[in-house]
Design a protein around this motif. Structure first.
Motif, PDB file in Angstrom:
ATOM      1  N   ALA A 199       1.590   4.687   0.212  1.00  0.00           N
ATOM      2  CA  ALA A 199       2.668   3.941   0.881  1.00  0.00           C
ATOM      3  C   ALA A 199       2.536   4.027   2.406  1.00  0.00           C
ATOM      4  CB  ALA A 199       4.020   4.491   0.442  1.00  0.00           C
ATOM      5  N   GLU A 200       2.083   5.179   2.907  1.00  0.00           N
ATOM      6  CA  GLU A 200       2.008   5.369   4.367  1.00  0.00           C
ATOM      7  C   GLU A 200       1.001   4.417   5.005  1.00  0.00           C
ATOM      8  OE1 GLU A 200       1.557   7.498   1.945  1.00  0.00           O
ATOM      9  OE2 GLU A 200       2.028   9.547   2.495  1.00  0.00           O
ATOM     10  N   VAL A 228       2.021   3.810  -4.398  1.00  0.00           N
ATOM     11  CA  VAL A 228       2.694   2.550  -4.704  1.00  0.00           C
ATOM     12  C   VAL A 228       1.690   1.781  -5.572  1.00  0.00           C
ATOM     13  CG1 VAL A 228       3.903   0.585  -3.716  1.00  0.00           C
ATOM     14  CG2 VAL A 228       3.480   2.570  -2.322  1.00  0.00           C
ATOM     15  N   LEU A 243      15.364   4.320  -2.305  1.00  0.00           N
ATOM     16  CA  LEU A 243      14.057   3.808  -1.860  1.00  0.00           C
ATOM     17  C   LEU A 243      14.064   2.276  -1.846  1.00  0.00           C
ATOM     18  CD1 LEU A 243      11.738   6.153  -3.948  1.00  0.00           C
ATOM     19  CD2 LEU A 243      12.073   6.253  -1.475  1.00  0.00           C
ATOM     20  N   PRO A 253       9.393   1.051  -7.055  1.00  0.00           N
ATOM     21  CA  PRO A 253       9.238   2.465  -7.425  1.00  0.00           C
ATOM     22  C   PRO A 253       9.796   2.733  -8.831  1.00  0.00           C
ATOM     23  CG  PRO A 253      10.125   2.278  -5.198  1.00  0.00           C
ATOM     24  CD  PRO A 253      10.094   0.882  -5.769  1.00  0.00           C
ATOM     25  N   SER A 278      11.773   7.667  -8.258  1.00  0.00           N
ATOM     26  CA  SER A 278      12.783   6.619  -8.328  1.00  0.00           C
ATOM     27  C   SER A 278      13.970   7.166  -9.113  1.00  0.00           C
ATOM     28  CB  SER A 278      12.176   5.427  -9.065  1.00  0.00           C
ATOM     29  OG  SER A 278      13.191   4.610  -9.552  1.00  0.00           O
ATOM     30  N   ASP A 285      16.236   0.999   0.968  1.00  0.00           N
ATOM     31  CA  ASP A 285      15.517   1.090   2.257  1.00  0.00           C
ATOM     32  C   ASP A 285      14.549  -0.081   2.414  1.00  0.00           C
ATOM     33  OD1 ASP A 285      16.821   3.407   2.901  1.00  0.00           O
ATOM     34  OD2 ASP A 285      15.134   4.747   2.485  1.00  0.00           O
ATOM     35  N   LEU A 286      13.873  -0.446   1.326  1.00  0.00           N
ATOM     36  CA  LEU A 286      12.917  -1.555   1.393  1.00  0.00           C
ATOM     37  C   LEU A 286      13.630  -2.875   1.714  1.00  0.00           C
ATOM     38  CD1 LEU A 286       9.969  -2.590   0.853  1.00  0.00           C
ATOM     39  CD2 LEU A 286      10.740  -3.099  -1.470  1.00  0.00           C
ATOM     40  N   SER A 342      10.877   6.244   4.360  1.00  0.00           N
ATOM     41  CA  SER A 342      11.255   7.131   3.243  1.00  0.00           C
ATOM     42  C   SER A 342      10.253   7.062   2.090  1.00  0.00           C
ATOM     43  CB  SER A 342      12.648   6.737   2.723  1.00  0.00           C
ATOM     44  OG  SER A 342      12.648   5.368   2.336  1.00  0.00           O
ATOM     45  N   TRP A 343       9.341   6.085   2.140  1.00  0.00           N
ATOM     46  CA  TRP A 343       8.381   5.931   1.048  1.00  0.00           C
ATOM     47  C   TRP A 343       7.149   6.799   1.337  1.00  0.00           C
ATOM     48  CZ3 TRP A 343       7.686   0.875  -2.062  1.00  0.00           C
ATOM     49  CH2 TRP A 343       8.941   0.305  -2.349  1.00  0.00           C
ATOM     50  N   PHE A 389       5.706  -0.072   4.458  1.00  0.00           N
ATOM     51  CA  PHE A 389       6.841   0.293   3.616  1.00  0.00           C
ATOM     52  C   PHE A 389       7.801   1.145   4.452  1.00  0.00           C
ATOM     53  CE2 PHE A 389       3.561  -0.479   0.319  1.00  0.00           C
ATOM     54  CZ  PHE A 389       4.239  -1.464  -0.382  1.00  0.00           C
ATOM     55  N   MET A 414       6.348   8.780  -5.762  1.00  0.00           N
ATOM     56  CA  MET A 414       7.723   8.613  -5.303  1.00  0.00           C
ATOM     57  C   MET A 414       8.688   8.723  -6.470  1.00  0.00           C
ATOM     58  SD  MET A 414       7.892   5.645  -2.548  1.00  0.00           S
ATOM     59  CE  MET A 414       6.872   4.556  -3.503  1.00  0.00           C
TER      60      MET A 414
END
Ligand code: SF4
Ligand code: SF4
Length: 196
Positions: free
Chosen positions: A82-83, A95, A172, A62, A10, A175-176, A90-91, A87, A8
């Motif tokens: 992340a999937e 991670v 990111l 991130p 950052s 969003d979290l 968008s992640w 999360f 990801m």
């Protein structure tokens, strides 16, 4: 497309993370060591050290991993997709999750951000305003700063607020925090304790 090989991106640079670490090195929740109140419960509840009976650890934000070599002898690293975890959408990609090998002893100036913020958590109101609240996380230990409502040092609260204002500029991370804040609002069992 194989997202799981991506890292990801950052928008927070390594030097900004360094400056954030330096700022937070100067503050702590209490004037003394709050670990004396609880035998460092938040360090000792998990980790990878002797006697650890939970697979608990800390997710890095991130880009925070840029401050580490991943060869630190006091940390055990894993990179997770992340999937596969809760999360934001968008992640994607890796991670980083770390566990301490020798809790509660670690190089203080290298503690990850999640260790430095606790017991505060960022919270975004419905109108998008940043607040700091007492962490509502359901954890297998009791933090006296939360349960006994021990007042935290102003310098700690203000530095933590300043840092979160910077961090939230990263999409990111925003969003979290937005996702977590929505979950907090939905959970009627959680009483939101706004500190700042
Ligand atoms: S933050 Fe809370 S649980 Fe962690 S050492 Fe301080 S008082 Fe103990
Ligand atoms: S990194 Fe340090 S402060 Fe954070 S949990 Fe591990 S021992 Fe505790």
């Amino acid at each position: 497309m194989r997202y799981n090989t991506l890292i990801m991106k950052s928008t927070i640079r390594r030097n900004t993370y360094r400056a954030i670490y330096r700022l937070l090195n100067k503050v702590s929740p209490l004037a003394g060591d709050c670990g004396q109140l609880c035998s460092s419960a938040c360090c000792n509840c998990g980790g990878d050290g002797e006697g650890a009976d939970f697979e608990m650890g800390i997710y890095l934000l991130p880009g925070e991993e840029k401050l580490f070599t991943q060869k630190e002898d006091w940390l055990k690293w894993s990179a997770e997709d992340a999937e596969d975890y809760e999360f934001p959408d968008s992640w994607f990609g890796k991670v980083y999750f770390i566990r301490c090998k020798t809790p509660p002893h670690c190089p203080r100036e290298m503690r990850p951000l999640q260790c430095r913020f606790y017991p505060l958590s960022p919270y975004l109101t419905e109108s998008g305003e940043l607040k700091l609240i007492l962490s509502p996380a359901d954890l297998p230990y009791r933090c006296p700063l939360i349960s006994d409502k021990i007042p935290l040092q102003d310098s700690f609260i203000k530095a933590t607020h300043t840092v979160w204002k910077h961090l939230l500029r990263d999409p990111l991370i925003r969003d979290l925090v937005e996702m977590d804040s929505r979950e907090i609002r939905k959970n009627k069992k959680i009483r939101i304790e706004i500190i700042f």
